[in-house]
Scaffold this active site. Structure first.
Site, PDB file in Angstrom:
ATOM      1  N   SER B 127      41.997  38.559  39.090  1.00 49.31           N
ATOM      2  CA  SER B 127      41.262  39.457  38.189  1.00 49.31           C
ATOM      3  C   SER B 127      39.831  38.968  38.023  1.00 49.31           C
ATOM      4  O   SER B 127      39.557  37.763  38.142  1.00 49.31           O
ATOM      5  CB  SER B 127      41.967  39.447  36.832  1.00 49.31           C
ATOM      6  OG  SER B 127      41.124  39.945  35.824  1.00 49.31           O
ATOM      7  N   TYR B 151      44.474  34.355  29.862  1.00 52.14           N
ATOM      8  CA  TYR B 151      44.836  35.156  31.029  1.00 52.14           C
ATOM      9  C   TYR B 151      43.939  34.805  32.227  1.00 52.14           C
ATOM     10  O   TYR B 151      44.425  34.537  33.321  1.00 52.14           O
ATOM     11  CB  TYR B 151      44.694  36.638  30.681  1.00 52.14           C
ATOM     12  CG  TYR B 151      44.882  37.596  31.826  1.00 52.14           C
ATOM     13  CD1 TYR B 151      46.148  37.975  32.248  1.00 52.14           C
ATOM     14  CD2 TYR B 151      43.773  38.144  32.488  1.00 52.14           C
ATOM     15  CE1 TYR B 151      46.310  38.874  33.294  1.00 52.14           C
ATOM     16  CE2 TYR B 151      43.937  39.037  33.535  1.00 52.14           C
ATOM     17  CZ  TYR B 151      45.203  39.394  33.936  1.00 52.14           C
ATOM     18  OH  TYR B 151      45.358  40.275  34.973  1.00 52.14           O
ATOM     19  N   LYS B 155      45.016  33.038  35.779  1.00 48.06           N
ATOM     20  CA  LYS B 155      44.709  33.635  37.085  1.00 48.06           C
ATOM     21  C   LYS B 155      43.883  32.661  37.942  1.00 48.06           C
ATOM     22  O   LYS B 155      44.123  32.520  39.139  1.00 48.06           O
ATOM     23  CB  LYS B 155      43.958  34.957  36.907  1.00 48.06           C
ATOM     24  CG  LYS B 155      44.825  36.107  36.397  1.00 48.06           C
ATOM     25  CD  LYS B 155      45.872  36.514  37.437  1.00 48.06           C
ATOM     26  CE  LYS B 155      46.635  37.762  37.045  1.00 48.06           C
ATOM     27  NZ  LYS B 155      47.740  38.063  37.976  1.00 48.06           N
TER      28      LYS B 155
END
Lengths: 328, 328
Positions: B127, B151, B155
């Site tokens: 992402s 998050y 990632k």
């Protein structure tokens, strides 16, 4: 002030311990307790005013990190790691020590703070191995981390975790990427980077040393004394200036092997230089080709971190700190 | 060719599945088996020539990854993740799903290959959340990853692991950083990024939509169709051209909200635009300020990845793929 050093039996750990014992304070605060741990029990330093505890622990054993953190040290310096070559040779062991144990330490701090507020300073030693070739001529502060070893990968992950745990308020962390330490005291070892120190340390003591790469090889260095200064500063500085970007490449000196040898000539004369035997090793040559040559560390310099400006200085520090101020 | 899709019940997973079923082949090889897993059992697609297996599994449950890998799929597409907001709200759950489960998948592949050679293609969806403000005007291919969410951290760690496992020869991996997907089909949701799709999708269906930020906000977009094309290419291309740098920012379209609205006007007329109600939300405004605005994705473009060049195109794709080719 209670200071915990994990990996205290290593070269940097011992020098940091000696410095803390000598100063008796860190960042203006008196050191009341010093906990020194490593896989082998660190030596108890002489003359400490602080209460010293030494322990042989394997940080990757479940419960170890939690037991260290339960004593609520104010400053935690995490130096422990499996070195690059070993992490490459033993994939599982490298990840267990360099990643899992680091994460377990961070998790233990988070969980300790759940019951009663606890927010220690955490200093994490990272490495320029987080970078992988091809490089720009100078690696800047915003260059991406594409490690070419499992060790570098584990350090880069440690940096990311450190930033996130800091951002979430679980501790106040800083990661410092050390240059190659030169002159490394002790005996010649088999590390691929060993020759950078060997070609100075051995001749300074009247011993022969082998140079396995061309004189044109350029690399990034700082003295053990500079490394200890980085750590002391990282233990004590106000970290709010770092914002969310908590990992810094430390200053160093970019020099070719030829420049190292010229400095040796100036400091110790031709007879020292003559003790360097050129014996090209293509395997080491190939490994070293993939290493960083130079950095632009504007950020750490602006924060007041400093390293040596000449190799003459690096050699003189070795003579002062390791040879009692005298040449052979 | 056996394809395993982890996270197959999500929006991208369903579109990828539909495409694979329609094509019947991937990269010139016939698809013989399609294993679709997610926390809820994915729907069984109609008309598949390949044997389809669907399973409801929690990838973070010990043994799950190993059982999926034991079937030795040739291509593994790992789409499963806890989204940004949830990973931020539930620290432990985010790390368990987004980091531990991903690592367990990679480890299961490594261990499966220990007994008998096994080296699948692994496609990992990352992402643009691996990047954290402040940004340059365009984020280049060598910009560092300093995520500002757990998050994004998870990632970024997944990317590092993917590179290392690939370098060590355990699998042939590629990580692709998706732009924000627009127009996202379905109902308006509470994601902070939701409005980028809402202000197009709702008016295109004759519904009102709320715009919580100024028209000047710039962001990075690609259509769901482009996302599926990225994945198909990542599943099939020769990855040797990537060398050791296995994580790529995907191409996209940098556009302001004003440009989105102008495209809507051109495609669907003034009556659609009038359905956008401006209702500034300072909280969303603040979140969006920290998001990337633009990228220079020279590397993925040179490898042949492509996305839309105009928002008119993005809107037309939505009309074709979601509205049966017809405007309300």
């Amino acid at each position: 002030m209670h200071v915990l050093i994990i990996g205290a039996a290593g070269m940097i750990g011992r020098k940091l311990t000696a410095r803390l014992v000598k100063d008796g304070t860190v960042g203006g605060g008196g050191i009341t307790a010093l906990t020194l741990v490593d896989v082998v029990a660190p030596e108890t330093p002489q003359g400490s005013r602080a209460k010293v505890t030494t322990r042989a622990v394997d940080l990757s054993t479940p419960g170890t990190a939690a037991s260290l953190v339960a004593e609520r040290p104010d400053i935690i310096v995490h130096l422990a790691a499996i070195v690059s070559g070993e992490a490459e040779a033993d994939f599982e062991r490298g990840y267990r020590i360099n990643l899992d144990a680091t994460r377990d330490l961070f998790e233990s701090i988070r969980l300790e703070g759940k019951n009663k507020p606890y927010k220690p300073r955490v200093v994490f030693t990272s490495s320029i191995a987080v970078f992988g070739a091809p490089f720009p001529e100078k690696i800047g502060d915003e260059y991406f981390t594409t490690p070419l070893t499992s060790y570098g990968t584990q350090k880069a992950i440690g940096e990311l975790l450190l930033s996130d745990y800091t951002r979430r308020g679980f501790f106040d962390g800083i990661g410092i990427r050390l240059p190659t330490i030169c002159v490394r005291p002790g005996k010649p070892n088999k590390a691929a980077s060993g020759f950078f120190s060997n070609i100075l340390r051995e001749p300074l003591s009247g011993q022969e040393a082998v140079l396995p790469v061309p004189d044109t090889v350029r690399h990034w260095h700082a003295s053990p004394r500079a490394a200890v200064n980085f750590l002391i500063k990282a233990m004590t500085m106000d970290l709010s200036a770092l914002g969310n970007r908590r990992n810094l490449s430390m200053p160093g000196l970019s020099a070719t092997v030829a420049e190292q040898i010229e400095a040796l000539r100036r400091v110790a004369g031709e007879k020292a230089v003559k003790l360097i035997r050129r014996e090209p090793d293509p395997v080491i040559g190939k490994i070293v080709e993939g290493w960083p040559r130079n950095f632009d560390t504007a950020r750490s310099l602006s924060l007041g971190f400093t390293a040596e400006k000449t190799f003459d200085e690096i050699i003189r520090i070795h003579i002062e700190d390791e040879l009692g101020g005298k040449l052979h």
